[in-house]
Write a protein that holds these residues in place. Structure first.
Motif, short mmCIF file in Angstrom:
data_model
loop_
_atom_site.label_atom_id
_atom_site.label_comp_id
_atom_site.label_asym_id
_atom_site.label_seq_id
_atom_site.Cartn_x
_atom_site.Cartn_y
_atom_site.Cartn_z
N ASP A 388 50.75 27.99 50.97
CA ASP A 388 51.67 28.90 51.66
C ASP A 388 51.50 30.34 51.16
OD1 ASP A 388 52.68 26.84 53.15
OD2 ASP A 388 54.38 26.46 51.81
N LEU A 389 51.24 30.49 49.85
CA LEU A 389 51.04 31.83 49.30
C LEU A 389 49.82 32.49 49.92
CD1 LEU A 389 51.67 31.23 45.47
CD2 LEU A 389 53.28 32.07 47.18
N SER A 390 48.78 31.70 50.16
CA SER A 390 47.53 32.26 50.70
C SER A 390 47.71 32.75 52.13
CB SER A 390 46.40 31.23 50.63
OG SER A 390 46.64 30.15 51.50
N LYS A 391 48.57 32.06 52.90
CA LYS A 391 48.77 32.47 54.30
C LYS A 391 49.34 33.89 54.37
CE LYS A 391 49.53 27.74 55.94
NZ LYS A 391 50.55 26.75 56.40
N ILE A 412 34.56 37.25 52.93
CA ILE A 412 34.49 36.42 51.72
C ILE A 412 35.90 36.05 51.27
CG2 ILE A 412 33.80 36.39 49.29
CD1 ILE A 412 31.51 38.27 50.05
N TYR A 413 36.78 37.02 51.30
CA TYR A 413 38.18 36.80 50.92
C TYR A 413 38.84 35.77 51.84
CZ TYR A 413 43.20 37.98 50.54
OH TYR A 413 44.56 37.93 50.41
N PHE A 414 38.67 35.94 53.16
CA PHE A 414 39.29 35.01 54.11
C PHE A 414 38.74 33.59 53.94
CE2 PHE A 414 39.91 38.82 57.09
CZ PHE A 414 41.21 39.02 56.63
N ASP A 415 37.42 33.46 53.79
CA ASP A 415 36.81 32.13 53.64
C ASP A 415 37.36 31.40 52.43
OD1 ASP A 415 35.31 32.59 55.87
OD2 ASP A 415 33.46 33.09 54.81
N TRP A 416 37.52 32.13 51.33
CA TRP A 416 38.04 31.53 50.11
C TRP A 416 39.51 31.13 50.29
CZ3 TRP A 416 37.10 29.47 45.49
CH2 TRP A 416 38.12 29.44 44.55
N MET A 417 40.30 32.05 50.84
CA MET A 417 41.74 31.82 50.94
C MET A 417 42.09 30.71 51.93
SD MET A 417 43.24 33.82 48.78
CE MET A 417 44.86 34.41 49.20
N ILE A 511 34.82 38.53 41.24
CA ILE A 511 36.15 38.03 40.89
C ILE A 511 37.18 38.25 42.01
CG2 ILE A 511 35.88 38.10 38.39
CD1 ILE A 511 37.37 40.73 38.35
N ILE A 512 36.68 38.36 43.24
CA ILE A 512 37.59 38.42 44.37
C ILE A 512 38.47 37.17 44.38
CG2 ILE A 512 37.77 38.30 46.90
CD1 ILE A 512 35.25 40.02 47.07
N PHE A 513 37.87 36.01 44.11
CA PHE A 513 38.61 34.75 44.15
C PHE A 513 39.54 34.61 42.95
CE2 PHE A 513 34.02 33.72 45.18
CZ PHE A 513 34.10 34.17 46.48
N PHE A 514 39.02 34.92 41.78
CA PHE A 514 39.74 34.59 40.55
C PHE A 514 40.84 35.59 40.21
CE2 PHE A 514 35.51 32.75 40.26
CZ PHE A 514 35.83 31.43 40.01
N TRP A 515 40.71 36.80 40.72
CA TRP A 515 41.69 37.81 40.33
C TRP A 515 42.35 38.49 41.51
CZ3 TRP A 515 41.15 43.40 38.44
CH2 TRP A 515 42.32 43.79 37.76
N ILE A 516 41.54 39.08 42.38
CA ILE A 516 42.09 39.85 43.50
C ILE A 516 43.02 38.98 44.36
CG2 ILE A 516 41.53 41.10 45.62
CD1 ILE A 516 40.89 42.61 43.03
N SER A 517 42.53 37.81 44.77
CA SER A 517 43.33 36.95 45.64
C SER A 517 44.61 36.49 44.95
CB SER A 517 42.51 35.73 46.08
OG SER A 517 42.14 34.96 44.95
N ARG A 518 44.53 36.19 43.65
CA ARG A 518 45.70 35.72 42.91
C ARG A 518 46.72 36.84 42.70
NH1 ARG A 518 42.18 31.97 38.71
NH2 ARG A 518 41.91 30.21 40.14
N MET A 519 46.24 38.04 42.48
CA MET A 519 47.17 39.17 42.37
C MET A 519 47.94 39.38 43.67
SD MET A 519 45.71 42.26 40.04
CE MET A 519 44.08 42.41 40.72
N ILE A 520 47.22 39.26 44.78
CA ILE A 520 47.88 39.45 46.08
C ILE A 520 48.92 38.36 46.30
CG2 ILE A 520 47.54 39.54 48.59
CD1 ILE A 520 44.71 40.66 48.03
N MET A 521 48.56 37.11 46.04
CA MET A 521 49.50 36.00 46.25
C MET A 521 50.73 36.12 45.36
SD MET A 521 47.19 32.56 46.89
CE MET A 521 46.23 32.68 45.39
N LEU A 522 50.52 36.36 44.06
CA LEU A 522 51.65 36.41 43.13
C LEU A 522 52.55 37.61 43.40
CD1 LEU A 522 49.97 35.34 39.75
CD2 LEU A 522 51.51 34.01 41.20
N THR A 523 51.95 38.76 43.68
CA THR A 523 52.76 39.96 43.93
C THR A 523 53.63 39.79 45.17
OG1 THR A 523 51.00 41.32 42.96
CG2 THR A 523 52.68 42.47 44.21
N MET A 524 53.01 39.30 46.24
CA MET A 524 53.76 39.18 47.49
C MET A 524 54.84 38.10 47.42
SD MET A 524 50.90 39.91 50.43
CE MET A 524 52.16 40.30 51.64
#
Length: 948
Positions: A388-391, A412-417, A511-524
Motif C-alpha cells: 500500500d505504501l508503494s502505491k 526503473i523506479y516504477f518497475d521496482w515499486m 540505490i534507487i530501490f534501497f533508499w530513494i523508494s523507501r524515503m518516499i514511502m516512509l515520508t508520505m
C-alpha cells in the motif's frame, strides 16, 4: 596578489573564513525563498571515496548557486552509523588490541567502545568534506544514532506498527553465517565460481505408494545437501513428459521422505531435465512456490551454517509444524555445507541414485563484507508491509510531485515499486537502533519509546518482567526517515516548517530501490502538514552515474585501481601511491601488476591540483551517463585553467589598482573589444544559468572553460594589452573598468564550481572597494544585462578581426616568414568592406598579428614576393620590400608542401586504424576516443595549411 597560484595555502584559510563568519548557515529572513538539501549520510567507518567526492561536488554546486540566487539555503549534513560495517571493524580492532571477541563484552560495554571510536571517525570524515569545500551547515550536523534521530526512529516504528504495517514472521532471508545476521540485497554480491551440477534420481511412488526402481524423475541441483529440506518436485504444467506423474509422489533420496509432484510456471521445461526440487527454506524462488502451493518449509541448517541435529519444520505461514519427521541421519549432523555435500554424494552413489555430475559455472551470492557464501534461510524477522505504501509513492512520481532527473530513471523506479516485496527491517546486531518492542513471558508484544512509558501505558506492575527485543533496525530504516528526522521530526520544529519537503536529493542509480523508494514511502506515510496533506521527502531526485577507473572498471581496493580524492587535491608520491593501491590486494601475486600499472599511469605520482581543479573535473564529467570513466588528463587541464585564471586576474589587478572603481556608466563609448567581451559574457551567463538550472553541470563547465580561456584570456586580454599600451587615456580607463567588471562577473559565475580561487581573487578585488570582510558566496549570481548596442554588427566585426588575425598568425607559424623581423601587409584592388575594416581596426589588427603595417598599392604597382592570402575577398601579400625570390618564396612553398605531405600520411594512418573492425571491437573506449580526437586535430591542421 601572489605571483604563483598555490591552492593548498589559499584553500584551508578560506574555508576557515567562511565557517567562522557563518556564511553556510541559513538565516531568518522571511522574505527569502527557502532551499534545502540533505546530504546522503556517508558511513562513519571509512574515508570519502571518489563517488562521495563526485556527488558532494555536484551538491555543493547546487547549494552555492541557490545561495547566490538569494535563497535561504540549508545543506543538511550528517553521518550514518553503518550498523554492520561499524560492528565488523570494531570487532577486528578489539581482537587485535585487546585479544577479545564481541561476545566477551556485555552489549553495553561494546556499544560504549563504538561511541568512543565514532568520535575519531566522524572527525576524519568532517575534515575530508571541508577539504572538498562543502558549504554545509556544520552546526546542525546529525548522526543517525544521535538522541534526536533515536526518538524519530522509535516514533516512526511505533506509528507504523499502530497502522499494522509492521509485523514479525519467520520468512526466508539472506543469512550471513559468519556475521550471524540477516543482510539486505544491497550487501550481497554475486560472483562466478566453478562448481558442479548433479543429476539425482527421485524414485516415483505409484498410486499404491509402492516403488518401482525403473520409474524415477531426474532432478538437477547444484546443492544436493539441501535435499534434506525438499518438500516437492515441480514440473511445468504443459510439459508432456511429466503430465502422467502429476499428483503422484516421489521419495527424497537418503531420508525416504514422500513428497508430491506439483506443477508451477516457475519451471523452465527447456532447462535441464525440466524437474526442479523445491526447498523453500533455502531458496528464494522455492519459497515463493511453497507460499503459492501451501507447502511446508524445512530448515536444515543452524545459524552457523552446519546441518542441524533435528530439522525445523514450519507451515507456509512460518508456524511450527509436525507434518514431517525431523530426523537427520547421524553421519550428516553438524557437518558444514561443503562437507555435508560430499557425504550426500557418497550416499547417493552407494544407493545408485546419482545419475550424473558435470562441471558448471555457478553464480553464487557472497556477503560483501564477510566474503562468505550467503545462505537463504528461514529466520524470525520484523517486516514492513510495502504494497500500500508503494502505491502512494508511485502516484507521487506519476503526478509530477517528485521528478526524476534524468526522467528515464522513473521507469526503473516504477518497475521496482510495482513488484516490491515486504521489507525485512531487523538485523541481529548490537550496534544500531534497538527495536522498541518489549515482550512478557507470555510473548505478548508491547511497543513504545521505553520500558517506563510502556508500564504506565499498559498499567503493568514491576513484577511483570519485560524483555526488550534484541535485534536492531536495518540501517536503511533510519536513513529512510533522514529528510524529516534530521530536521527535527516528530516535533513541529522550525526546520520542518521552513525546509521540508526538501528541494532535491542527489544520489546514484544503484540505490534507487534501497533508499530513494523507501524515503518516499516512509515520508508520505508519516509526515503531514497542518492541513493533513502528505509530505514528500524531496521534489527532485537527481541521479548521477558511478565513477569508474579510466578503463571503465569499478574502483575497488581489492583490484588496486582506487583513487583517493584527497590525493588529487594534495598530491601523493609514486611510492606512497603504490603502497596505498597494493596493501588491500586479495591475491598477492597481482601486487606487481598493480604497481606496474600505477607507474605507467602516474610515473611521477600525482601532483597537487587543489580542490577547485578536482571539482571542475567532476563537473565536466557529470554527463547523464550510467558510468563515468575517470579522466586524469582533465584534472591536469583544469589545474592549468586555474593557473590561467589566476594569472589573468593578476594582470587585471595590476592595471586596475590605481583607478577609482565606478562601474555605473562605464559602458558608454566602449571600444569594439570592450563591447564584444561584454556581449560574450552576457551570452555565456545566459547559457550557463540554463545549464545549472537543468542540472547539466558538464555543459556549465564547458561554457565556463570556453569563455574564460578562449574568449577572455586568449582574445580579450590581448586586445586589452594593446589598448592599455597604445591608446588614449580615456580609452585605457574604459578598458580598465571593463576588465574589472568582466573579471568580477566571471568570479561570481564560476564560484559554485571553483569556490576557493574565485573567493581568493574576489577578496583581493574588494580591496579597491574596502569590502574585505564580505564573501563572494553571498553575492548575487550574475544575470543577463541589457546593452543598447547593435549586437550583430559588433559580433560580425569581431569575427572578421579574429579570423584575419588567426590567418596572419598561422602564416607566420607554419612558414619561414616568422624569421623575418619586418613584415607588412600589401593590398591591391581593395574593396569597400576591407577599407572600412582597416579604417576602423587597422592599428589593432596589425598589432595583434605582429605585422608592422599595411600598405595599399596602386593598380599599376607590382606585388612584392611573399605569401598570398585573401582577406574579405581581396588578394593580399605578407612580405617586405627586401624579399628575394630564392630566399623566401621558394623556401616557404617547399616548407608548406613538406608539412602537407606529412599531415596527409598521418591522416591516412589514423583513418585506416579507425576503420579497422578489430581495433574498434577490442581497444578500450578511451584509446578509440583518443585516436578520434587525434584525427580531428590533424584534419584541422591540414585545412589551415591548404588555405595558405
Amino acid at each position: 596578489m601572489k605571483i604563483k597560484y598555490d591552492p593548498k595555502n589559499i584553500e584551508r584559510e578560506l574555508y576557515s573564513f567562511w565557517e567562522k563568519n557563518g556564511f553556510f548557515k541559513p538565516n531568518s529572513n522571511v522574505h527569502r525563498k527557502n532551499f534545502c538539501m540533505v546530504i546522503p549520510p556517508p558511513n562513519i567507518t571509512g574515508n570519502l571515496h571518489m563517488g562521495h567526492a563526485f556527488q558532494q561536488t555536484i551538491m555543493d554546486i547546487i547549494v552555492r548557486y541557490q545561495r547566490m540566487k538569494g535563497k535561504n539555503t540549508l545543506w543538511k549534513v550528517g553521518t550514518d552509523h553503518a550498523g554492520i560495517a561499524t560492528q565488523i571493524l570494531l570487532e577486528k580492532q578489539l581482537e587485535i588490541k585487546e585479544g577479545k571477541k564481541r561476545i566477551q563484552y556485555t552489549r553495553e560495554e561494546f556499544i560504549k567502545k563504538i561511541w568512543d571510536w565514532k568520535i575519531e571517525l566522524n572527525h576524519s570524515i568532517t575534515n575530508q568534506m571541508k577539504r572538498l569545500g562543502n558549504s554545509v551547515d556544520w552546526d546542525s550536523s546529525r548522526f543517525t544514532l544521535d538522541k534526536g534521530m533515536s526518538i524519530a526512529v522509535k516514533e516512526a516504528f511505533i506509528r507504523l506498527y499502530k497502522k499494522k504495517l509492521i509485523y514479525q514472521r519467520k520468512k526466508i532471508s539472506n543469512w550471513d553465517i559468519q556475521l550471524k545476521t540477516v543482510i539486505s540485497d544491497l550487501e550481497v554480491e554475486h560472483r562466478e565460481v566453478h562448481g558442479y551440477l548433479y543429476q539425482i534420481k527421485y524414485l516415483i511412488l505409484n498410486k499404491n505408494n509402492l516403488v518401482d526402481k525403473k520409474f524415477f524423475l531426474l532432478v538437477e541441483t547444484t546443492r544436493p545437501e539441501t535435499l534434506l529440506g525438499d518438500v516437492a518436485v515441480a514440473v511445468h504444467p504443459e510439459d508432456v513428459r511429466y503430465k502422467k506423474y502429476i499428483g503422484l509422489s516421489v521419495l527424497v533420496p537418503i531420508i525416504n521422505r514422500s513428497i508430491p509432484i506439483i506443477t508451477d510456471l516457475m519451471v523452465d521445461p527447456n532447462k535441464g531435465t525440466g524437474c526442479v526440487k523445491i526447498t523453500p527454506a533455502h531458496d528464494f524462488k522455492d519459497y515463493d512456490v511453497a507460499v503459492r502451493h501451501n507447502l511446508p518449509m524445512i530448515n536444515i541448517f543452524t545459524l552457523n551454517g552446519t546441518i542441524r541435529n533435528k530439522l525445523q519444520i514450519f507451515d507456509s505461514y512460518g508456524n511450527q509444524s509436525i507434518i514431517y519427521n525431523s530426523f537427520v541421519p547421524r553421519e550428516l549432523q553438524a557437518l558444514s555445507r561443503d562437507v555435508s555435500r560430499e557425504c550426500v554424494i557418497d550416499n547417493l552413489i552407494k544407493l545408485n541414485l546419482l545419475n550424473n555430475k558435470k562441471s558448471e559455472v555457478l553464480i553464487l551470492p557472497y556477503g560483501d563484507r564477510s566474503g562468505t557464501i550467503i545462505e537463504p534461510m528461514l529466520t524470525n524477522q520484523w517486516y514492513l508491509r510495502t504494497k500500500d505504501l508503494s502505491k502512494v509513492a508511485i502516484q507521487a512520481v506519476k503526478d509530477g510531485d517528485i521528478q526524476f532527473i534524468p526522467k528515464k530513471y522513473e521507469k526503473i523506479y516504477f518497475d521496482w515499486m510495482k513488484n516490491i516485496e515486504d521489507w525485512c527491517i531487523s538485523r541481529q546486531l548490537w550496534w544500531g537502533h534497538q527495536i522498541p518492542v518489549w515482550k512478557d513471558k507470555y510473548k505478548n508484544i508491547f511497543v513504545g519509546h521505553n520500558e517506563k512509558e510502556i508500564r504506565i501505558k499498559y498499567n503493568l506492575s514491576q513484577e511483570t518482567v519485560l524483555i526488550q527485543e534484541e535485534d536492531v533496525l536495518d540501517t536503511w530504516f533510519s536513513s529512510g526517515i533522514w529528510t524529516f528526522g534530521s530536521l527535527g521530526w516528530p516535533n513541529d520544529s522550525f526546520f520542518i516548517q521552513k525546509f521540508h519537503p526538501t528541494d532535491i536529493i542527489v544520489t546514484g542509480f544503484d540505490i534507487i530501490f534501497f533508499w530513494i523508494s523507501r524515503m518516499i514511502m516512509l515520508t508520505m506515510c508519516l509526515v503531514k502538514d497542518k492541513n493533513g496533506q502528505r509530505h514528500i521527502p524531496f521534489k527532485k531526485v537527481l541521479i548521477t552515474g558511478l565513477i569508474r577507473d579510466e578503463t571503465g572498471k569499478k574502483m575497488s581496493k581489492s583490484k588496486g585501481n582506487v583513487l583517493d580524492p584527497l590525493d588529487m587535491i594534495n598530491g601523493i608520491s609514486l611510492s606512497k601511491l603504490i603502497k596505498k593501491r597494493t596493501e588491500n590486494i586479495i591475491i598477492p601475486e597481482l601486487s606487481h601488476v598493480v604497481a606496474n600499472r600505477t607507474k605507467l599511469s602516474f610515473p611521477n605520482g600525482i601532483i597537487e591540483s587543489g580542490a577547485d581543479a578536482l571539482r571542475f573535473t567532476f563537473a565536466s564529467l557529470s554527463a547523464p551517463n550510467k558510468d563515468i570513466n575517470w579522466d586524469h588528463s582533465r584534472l591536469i587541464s583544469y589545474r592549468n585553467f586555474c593557473n590561467k585564471l589566476w594569472n589573468a586576474s593578476r594582470f587585471v589587478l595590476i592595471y586596475t589598482k590605481d583607478i577609482n572603481i565606478n562601474l555605473i556608466n562605464f559602458k558608454d563609448n566602449l571600444s569594439l573589444p570592450d563591447k564584444w567581451i561584454c556581449l560574450e559574457l552576457n551570452r555565456s551567463i545566459q547559457l550557463y544559468r540554463i545549464a545549472l538550472d537543468t542540472y547539466r553541470f558538464d555543459i556549465a563547465a564547458n561554457i565556463l572553460y570556453d569563455f574564460v580561456w578562449n574568449k577572455f584570456c586568449d582574445w580579450y586580454l590581448e586586445f586589452a594589452k594593446i589598448i592599455l599600451n597604445s591608446y588614449l587615456e580615456e580609452n585605457k580607463k574604459r578598458t580598465k573598468l571593463t576588465l574589472y567588471w568582466v573579471l568580477e562577473k566571471i568570479l561570481r559565475v564560476a564560484h559554485p564550481i571553483i569556490p576557493y580561487i574565485t573567493e581568493s581573487i574576489w577578496k583581493q578585488m574588494q580591496v579597491l572597494n574596502n569590502n574585505i570582510n564580505c564573501s563572494i558566496m553571498i553575492q548575487n549570481f550574475p544575470d543577463v544585462e541589457n546593452f543598447e548596442w547593435d549586437d550583430k554588427s559588433i559580433l560580425q566585426d569581431m569575427i572578421w578581426i579574429q579570423e584575419t588575425v588567426s590567418l596572419l598568425r598561422n602564416i607566420k607559424v607554419t612558414t619561414y616568414v616568422n624569421h623575418i623581423k619586418s613584415l607588412k601587409l600589401f593590398i591591391k584592388n581593395i574593396n569597400s568592406e576591407l577599407q572600412r575594416y582597416l579604417n576602423q581596426y587597422g592599428q589593432l589588427l596589425m598589432k595583434l598579428s605582429k605585422i608592422d603595417d599595411y600598405v595599399i598599392l596602386n593598380k599599376n604597382d607590382m606585388f612584392p614576393i611573399g605569401i598570398i592570402v585573401y582577406i574579405s575577398g581581396v588578394e593580399c601579400i605578407v612580405g617586405n620590400n627586401n624579399f628575394s625570390k630564392n630566399n623566401i618564396d621558394i623556401r616557404t612553398t617547399r616548407n608548406l608542401t613538406v608539412k602537407l605531405d606529412s599531415l596527409k600520411k598521418q591522416i591516412l594512418i589514423s583513418e585506416k586504424k579507425l576503420s579497422n573492425i578489430n581495433f574498434l571491437q577490442k581497444a578500450p573506449k578511451h584509446i578509440i576516443k583518443k585516436e578520434q580526437n587525434r584525427l580531428s586535430e590533424l584534419q584541422k591542421k591540414e585545412y589551415i595549411l591548404k588555405k595558405l
